[in-house]
Design a protein around this motif. Structure first.
Motif, PDB file in Angstrom:
ATOM      1  N   TYR A  59       0.837  -1.196   0.000  1.00 52.35           N
ATOM      2  CA  TYR A  59       0.000   0.000   0.000  1.00 52.35           C
ATOM      3  C   TYR A  59       0.874   1.249   0.000  1.00 52.35           C
ATOM      4  O   TYR A  59       1.816   1.349   0.787  1.00 52.35           O
ATOM      5  CB  TYR A  59      -0.889   0.001   1.246  1.00 52.35           C
ATOM      6  CG  TYR A  59      -1.744   1.235   1.434  1.00 52.35           C
ATOM      7  CD1 TYR A  59      -2.882   1.447   0.658  1.00 52.35           C
ATOM      8  CD2 TYR A  59      -1.432   2.183   2.407  1.00 52.35           C
ATOM      9  CE1 TYR A  59      -3.677   2.571   0.838  1.00 52.35           C
ATOM     10  CE2 TYR A  59      -2.225   3.313   2.603  1.00 52.35           C
ATOM     11  CZ  TYR A  59      -3.352   3.497   1.812  1.00 52.35           C
ATOM     12  OH  TYR A  59      -4.144   4.614   1.998  1.00 52.35           O
ATOM     13  N   HIS A  60       0.559   2.164  -0.895  1.00 52.65           N
ATOM     14  CA  HIS A  60       1.276   3.439  -0.937  1.00 52.65           C
ATOM     15  C   HIS A  60       0.537   4.481  -0.104  1.00 52.65           C
ATOM     16  O   HIS A  60      -0.612   4.812  -0.391  1.00 52.65           O
ATOM     17  CB  HIS A  60       1.415   3.929  -2.384  1.00 52.65           C
ATOM     18  CG  HIS A  60       2.506   3.235  -3.141  1.00 52.65           C
ATOM     19  ND1 HIS A  60       2.730   3.453  -4.480  1.00 52.65           N
ATOM     20  CD2 HIS A  60       3.442   2.333  -2.741  1.00 52.65           C
ATOM     21  CE1 HIS A  60       3.775   2.718  -4.883  1.00 52.65           C
ATOM     22  NE2 HIS A  60       4.211   2.022  -3.841  1.00 52.65           N
ATOM     23  N   SER A  61       1.206   4.991   0.940  1.00 53.17           N
ATOM     24  CA  SER A  61       0.597   5.999   1.820  1.00 53.17           C
ATOM     25  C   SER A  61       1.225   7.365   1.580  1.00 53.17           C
ATOM     26  O   SER A  61       2.270   7.486   0.939  1.00 53.17           O
ATOM     27  CB  SER A  61       0.777   5.594   3.280  1.00 53.17           C
ATOM     28  OG  SER A  61       2.142   5.680   3.650  1.00 53.17           O
ATOM     29  N   SER A  62       0.561   8.375   2.108  1.00 51.67           N
ATOM     30  CA  SER A  62       1.044   9.759   2.013  1.00 51.67           C
ATOM     31  C   SER A  62       1.430  10.126   0.587  1.00 51.67           C
ATOM     32  O   SER A  62       2.518  10.657   0.330  1.00 51.67           O
ATOM     33  CB  SER A  62       2.248   9.983   2.938  1.00 51.67           C
ATOM     34  OG  SER A  62       1.877   9.774   4.270  1.00 51.67           O
ATOM     35  N   THR A  63       0.528   9.812  -0.343  1.00 48.27           N
ATOM     36  CA  THR A  63       0.791  10.103  -1.747  1.00 48.27           C
ATOM     37  C   THR A  63      -0.559  10.275  -2.433  1.00 48.27           C
ATOM     38  O   THR A  63      -1.600  10.153  -1.804  1.00 48.27           O
ATOM     39  CB  THR A  63       1.593   8.953  -2.388  1.00 48.27           C
ATOM     40  OG1 THR A  63       1.968   9.314  -3.714  1.00 48.27           O
ATOM     41  CG2 THR A  63       0.790   7.669  -2.437  1.00 48.27           C
ATOM     42  N   ASP A  64      -0.522  10.569  -3.696  1.00 48.58           N
ATOM     43  CA  ASP A  64      -1.759  10.728  -4.461  1.00 48.58           C
ATOM     44  C   ASP A  64      -1.629   9.982  -5.782  1.00 48.58           C
ATOM     45  O   ASP A  64      -0.765  10.323  -6.584  1.00 48.58           O
ATOM     46  CB  ASP A  64      -2.037  12.213  -4.705  1.00 48.58           C
ATOM     47  CG  ASP A  64      -3.419  12.444  -5.293  1.00 48.58           C
ATOM     48  OD1 ASP A  64      -4.267  11.534  -5.199  1.00 48.58           O
ATOM     49  OD2 ASP A  64      -3.638  13.525  -5.873  1.00 48.58           O
ATOM     50  N   ILE A  68      -3.631   0.516  -3.021  1.00 45.10           N
ATOM     51  CA  ILE A  68      -2.952  -0.771  -2.977  1.00 45.10           C
ATOM     52  C   ILE A  68      -2.412  -1.011  -4.381  1.00 45.10           C
ATOM     53  O   ILE A  68      -3.156  -0.947  -5.362  1.00 45.10           O
ATOM     54  CB  ILE A  68      -3.914  -1.892  -2.552  1.00 45.10           C
ATOM     55  CG1 ILE A  68      -4.382  -1.665  -1.113  1.00 45.10           C
ATOM     56  CG2 ILE A  68      -3.234  -3.255  -2.672  1.00 45.10           C
ATOM     57  CD1 ILE A  68      -5.447  -2.644  -0.645  1.00 45.10           C
ATOM     58  N   VAL A  69      -1.130  -1.260  -4.473  1.00 47.08           N
ATOM     59  CA  VAL A  69      -0.483  -1.232  -5.788  1.00 47.08           C
ATOM     60  C   VAL A  69       0.029  -2.591  -6.247  1.00 47.08           C
ATOM     61  O   VAL A  69       0.472  -2.730  -7.387  1.00 47.08           O
ATOM     62  CB  VAL A  69       0.685  -0.217  -5.801  1.00 47.08           C
ATOM     63  CG1 VAL A  69       0.136   1.203  -5.725  1.00 47.08           C
ATOM     64  CG2 VAL A  69       1.648  -0.479  -4.646  1.00 47.08           C
ATOM     65  N   ARG A 120      -7.679   3.879  -2.558  1.00 47.43           N
ATOM     66  CA  ARG A 120      -8.341   3.834  -1.252  1.00 47.43           C
ATOM     67  C   ARG A 120      -9.808   4.251  -1.362  1.00 47.43           C
ATOM     68  O   ARG A 120     -10.677   3.635  -0.743  1.00 47.43           O
ATOM     69  CB  ARG A 120      -7.588   4.780  -0.311  1.00 47.43           C
ATOM     70  CG  ARG A 120      -8.153   4.855   1.077  1.00 47.43           C
ATOM     71  CD  ARG A 120      -7.428   5.900   1.902  1.00 47.43           C
ATOM     72  NE  ARG A 120      -7.959   5.940   3.259  1.00 47.43           N
ATOM     73  CZ  ARG A 120      -7.510   5.180   4.247  1.00 47.43           C
ATOM     74  NH1 ARG A 120      -6.529   4.337   4.040  1.00 47.43           N
ATOM     75  NH2 ARG A 120      -8.046   5.248   5.456  1.00 47.43           N
ATOM     76  N   GLU A 121     -10.072   5.281  -2.160  1.00 47.94           N
ATOM     77  CA  GLU A 121     -11.448   5.759  -2.350  1.00 47.94           C
ATOM     78  C   GLU A 121     -12.389   4.637  -2.763  1.00 47.94           C
ATOM     79  O   GLU A 121     -13.520   4.569  -2.308  1.00 47.94           O
ATOM     80  CB  GLU A 121     -11.460   6.834  -3.447  1.00 47.94           C
ATOM     81  CG  GLU A 121     -11.465   8.239  -2.933  1.00 47.94           C
ATOM     82  CD  GLU A 121     -11.724   9.248  -4.043  1.00 47.94           C
ATOM     83  OE1 GLU A 121     -11.617   8.869  -5.227  1.00 47.94           O
ATOM     84  OE2 GLU A 121     -12.007  10.417  -3.715  1.00 47.94           O
TER      85      GLU A 121
END
Length: 163
Positions: A59-64, A68-69, A120-121
């Motif tokens: 999961y990539h956090s603190s990004t846009d 989940i990649v 995430r959305e």
DNA sequence: GCCAACGTTGGC
DNA sequence: GCCAACGTTGGC
């Protein structure tokens, strides 16, 4: 006796600016040590519970976008995180004694990068994922357990998006 | 052992 | 940039 523990499933969080799934893909043997975890609850999981063969969502956090990649597999179970002993390392922790290490890590190998990341959305819209640790308010744990049902639901979503 | 102050995480 | 939710620290 001789009964093997069932395979377990995890979600590992990472900030792609420091380490992304593309970095994992470029790593030798597409394998990396998951170093730098400095939280006791996550440490306990890495040291005691995460096993070779377990499944891992990246999961990539603190990004846009937050997403989940892809997926990976645990290829080495918990062992001391040596970056805690290195003065020059960003994750240096003088309180971690090499004789009695405070921090642990595991090795993971890339399984696949999802053709389309799962934002995430969208995960928040999925009923089957409503109990995911990741989606709970204030959830900060960087090594998160997830259920087989959640694991399957994620893979179904990834498969559907691919079409 | 309590708990206020402080620092960090991380979604929004 | 804001701030809620945590985790950690340290005085008492």
């Amino acid at each position: 006796m001789g009964k093997t523990n069932p395979r377990k499933f995890w979600l590992f969080k990472t900030e792609p600016t420091s380490f992304s799934i593309d970095d994992l893909a470029r790593a030798p043997k597409q394998t990396t040590c998951w170093d730098g975890v400095r939280n006791y609850q996550a440490r306990n999981l890495l040291r005691d519970t995460v096993q070779v063969g377990d499944g891992v969502l990246i999961y990539h956090s603190s990004t846009d976008p937050l997403a989940i990649v892809g997926t990976a597999q645990v290829v080495k179970a918990g062992y001391p995180d040596h970056t805690a002993f290195d003065k020059n390392d960003h994750h240096y922790d003088p309180k971690s004694d090499p004789a009695v290490p405070t921090w642990y890590m595991v090795d993971i190998r890339l399984t696949q990068i999802f053709p389309q990341p799962l934002p995430r959305e969208e995960l928040q819209e999925v009923t089957a994922l409503s109990s995911m640790v990741l989606l709970k308010r204030g959830s900060r744990l960087s090594i998160q357990p997830m259920t087989p049902a959640e694991w399957q639901a994620i893979h179904k979503l990834a498969g559907d998006r691919e079409k």
